[in-house]
Design an enzyme around this catalytic site. Structure first.
Site, mmCIF file in Angstrom:
data_model
loop_
_atom_site.group_PDB
_atom_site.id
_atom_site.type_symbol
_atom_site.label_atom_id
_atom_site.label_comp_id
_atom_site.label_asym_id
_atom_site.label_seq_id
_atom_site.Cartn_x
_atom_site.Cartn_y
_atom_site.Cartn_z
ATOM 1 N N CYS A 158 34.395 42.078 72.913
ATOM 2 C CA CYS A 158 35.472 42.536 72.294
ATOM 3 C C CYS A 158 36.387 41.287 72.867
ATOM 4 O O CYS A 158 36.265 40.336 72.859
ATOM 5 C CB CYS A 158 35.791 43.682 72.841
ATOM 6 S SG CYS A 158 36.265 44.101 74.468
ATOM 7 N N ASN A 169 37.749 42.825 76.908
ATOM 8 C CA ASN A 169 36.665 43.096 78.113
ATOM 9 C C ASN A 169 36.946 44.148 79.014
ATOM 10 O O ASN A 169 36.326 44.003 80.038
ATOM 11 C CB ASN A 169 35.807 41.793 78.407
ATOM 12 C CG ASN A 169 34.710 42.046 79.072
ATOM 13 O OD1 ASN A 169 34.327 41.332 80.209
ATOM 14 N ND2 ASN A 169 33.860 42.854 78.615
ATOM 15 N N CYS A 200 37.973 47.615 77.476
ATOM 16 C CA CYS A 200 37.587 48.860 76.663
ATOM 17 C C CYS A 200 36.467 49.085 75.869
ATOM 18 O O CYS A 200 35.423 49.196 76.516
ATOM 19 C CB CYS A 200 38.800 48.982 75.789
ATOM 20 S SG CYS A 200 40.543 49.226 76.413
ATOM 21 N N ARG A 201 36.376 48.194 74.954
ATOM 22 C CA ARG A 201 35.247 48.479 73.840
ATOM 23 C C ARG A 201 33.866 47.663 74.447
ATOM 24 O O ARG A 201 32.944 48.485 74.234
ATOM 25 C CB ARG A 201 35.521 47.924 72.378
ATOM 26 C CG ARG A 201 36.490 48.591 71.827
ATOM 27 C CD ARG A 201 37.472 47.967 70.499
ATOM 28 N NE ARG A 201 37.993 46.678 70.868
ATOM 29 C CZ ARG A 201 38.167 45.738 70.285
ATOM 30 N NH1 ARG A 201 38.051 46.081 68.977
ATOM 31 N NH2 ARG A 201 38.884 44.675 70.426
ATOM 32 N N SER A 202 33.903 46.469 74.704
ATOM 33 C CA SER A 202 32.732 45.795 74.974
ATOM 34 C C SER A 202 32.068 46.447 76.173
ATOM 35 O O SER A 202 30.896 46.626 76.152
ATOM 36 C CB SER A 202 32.677 44.491 74.924
ATOM 37 O OG SER A 202 33.676 43.978 75.909
ATOM 38 N N ASP A 250 40.301 49.240 67.702
ATOM 39 C CA ASP A 250 40.547 48.860 68.952
ATOM 40 C C ASP A 250 41.459 50.047 69.701
ATOM 41 O O ASP A 250 42.473 50.192 69.302
ATOM 42 C CB ASP A 250 41.530 47.536 69.314
ATOM 43 C CG ASP A 250 41.590 47.193 70.430
ATOM 44 O OD1 ASP A 250 41.411 47.719 71.575
ATOM 45 O OD2 ASP A 250 41.874 45.775 70.593
HETATM 46 P P1 4NP Z 1 39.327 45.595 74.360
HETATM 47 O O1 4NP Z 1 40.761 46.273 74.313
HETATM 48 O O2 4NP Z 1 39.283 44.199 73.623
HETATM 49 O O3 4NP Z 1 38.723 46.726 73.678
HETATM 50 O O4 4NP Z 1 39.137 45.374 75.668
HETATM 51 C C1 4NP Z 1 41.878 45.334 74.586
HETATM 52 C C2 4NP Z 1 42.373 45.047 75.998
HETATM 53 C C3 4NP Z 1 43.466 44.429 76.250
HETATM 54 C C4 4NP Z 1 44.319 43.809 75.268
HETATM 55 C C5 4NP Z 1 43.850 43.913 73.924
HETATM 56 C C6 4NP Z 1 42.761 44.853 73.497
HETATM 57 N N1 4NP Z 1 45.417 43.155 75.480
HETATM 58 O O5 4NP Z 1 46.210 42.847 74.586
HETATM 59 O O6 4NP Z 1 45.634 42.699 76.628
#
Ligand code: 4NP
Length: 161
Positions: free
Chosen positions: A8, A11, A13-15, A122
């Site tokens: 994702c 790294n 949340c989703r992945s 997301d």
């Molecule tokens: P992920 O979520 O890609 O599912 O881990 C996010 C985590 C952090 C951010 C964006 C999405 N950020 O902008 O910091």
């Protein structure tokens, strides 16, 4: 042995949710010796951070436990894995930018393995971690089912050796 890397943006949340959910599904089927399962972010914005607390809480409420430390994906990681499973179109674009367009044959959107192909929204922006969990679990189930039917020989080989 099949190596799978979930990807994702951050790294956190989703992945990592996908990594931990898929590890649980694989373990429930006694197939853990047939897999190497990891996760990465396309960005280094969360490098070194652990699973985002709302994601961890959602996992726990569904009986999924485990830890992960965020890290950015490199070209070596793409080369070293059989399947790169991304969460959305942005992740797909970023991975193919990293590879210069190579290795596209092993990069898939996770939910392309479901009856309803879609991006995993997301939850960092939607704040809907339940929806993310449901999409990711659906994708992981679909992917495992795909492997069990299309790559049956790999599991039979692992059982014999
Ligand atoms: P992920 O979520 O890609 O599912 O881990 C996010 C985590 C952090 C951010 C964006 C999405 N950020 O902008 O910091």
């Amino acid at each position: 042995m099949i190596s799978v890397a979930f990807v994702c943006l951050g790294n956190i949340c989703r992945s990592p949710m996908a990594e931990l959910i898929f590890k649980k599904l694989v373990k429930e089927r006694g197939l853990e010796n047939s897999f190497i399962i990891s996760s990465f972010g396309t960005s280094d914005c969360e490098e070194g951070n652990s699973v985002y607390p709302p994601a961890r809480k959602t996992l726990k409420s569904h009986g999924v436990e485990g830890e992960h430390v965020a890290r950015q994906i490199s070209l070596k990681d793409v080369i070293n894995n059989d399947y790169i499973l991304v969460m959305d179109s942005d992740n797909l674009f970023d991975v193919l930018r990293l590879t210069g367009g190579s290795f596209g044959e092993k990069v898939f959107k996770l939910c392309s393995f479901t009856d309803n192909p879609r991006d995993v929204a997301d939850p960092w922006y939607t704040r809907d971690f339940e929806r993310a969990f449901a999409d990711i679990e659906d994708g992981c189930n679909g992917f495992l089912q795909y492997l069990l039917t299309e790559k049956k020989d790999a599991f039979d080989y692992d059982k014999r050796h």
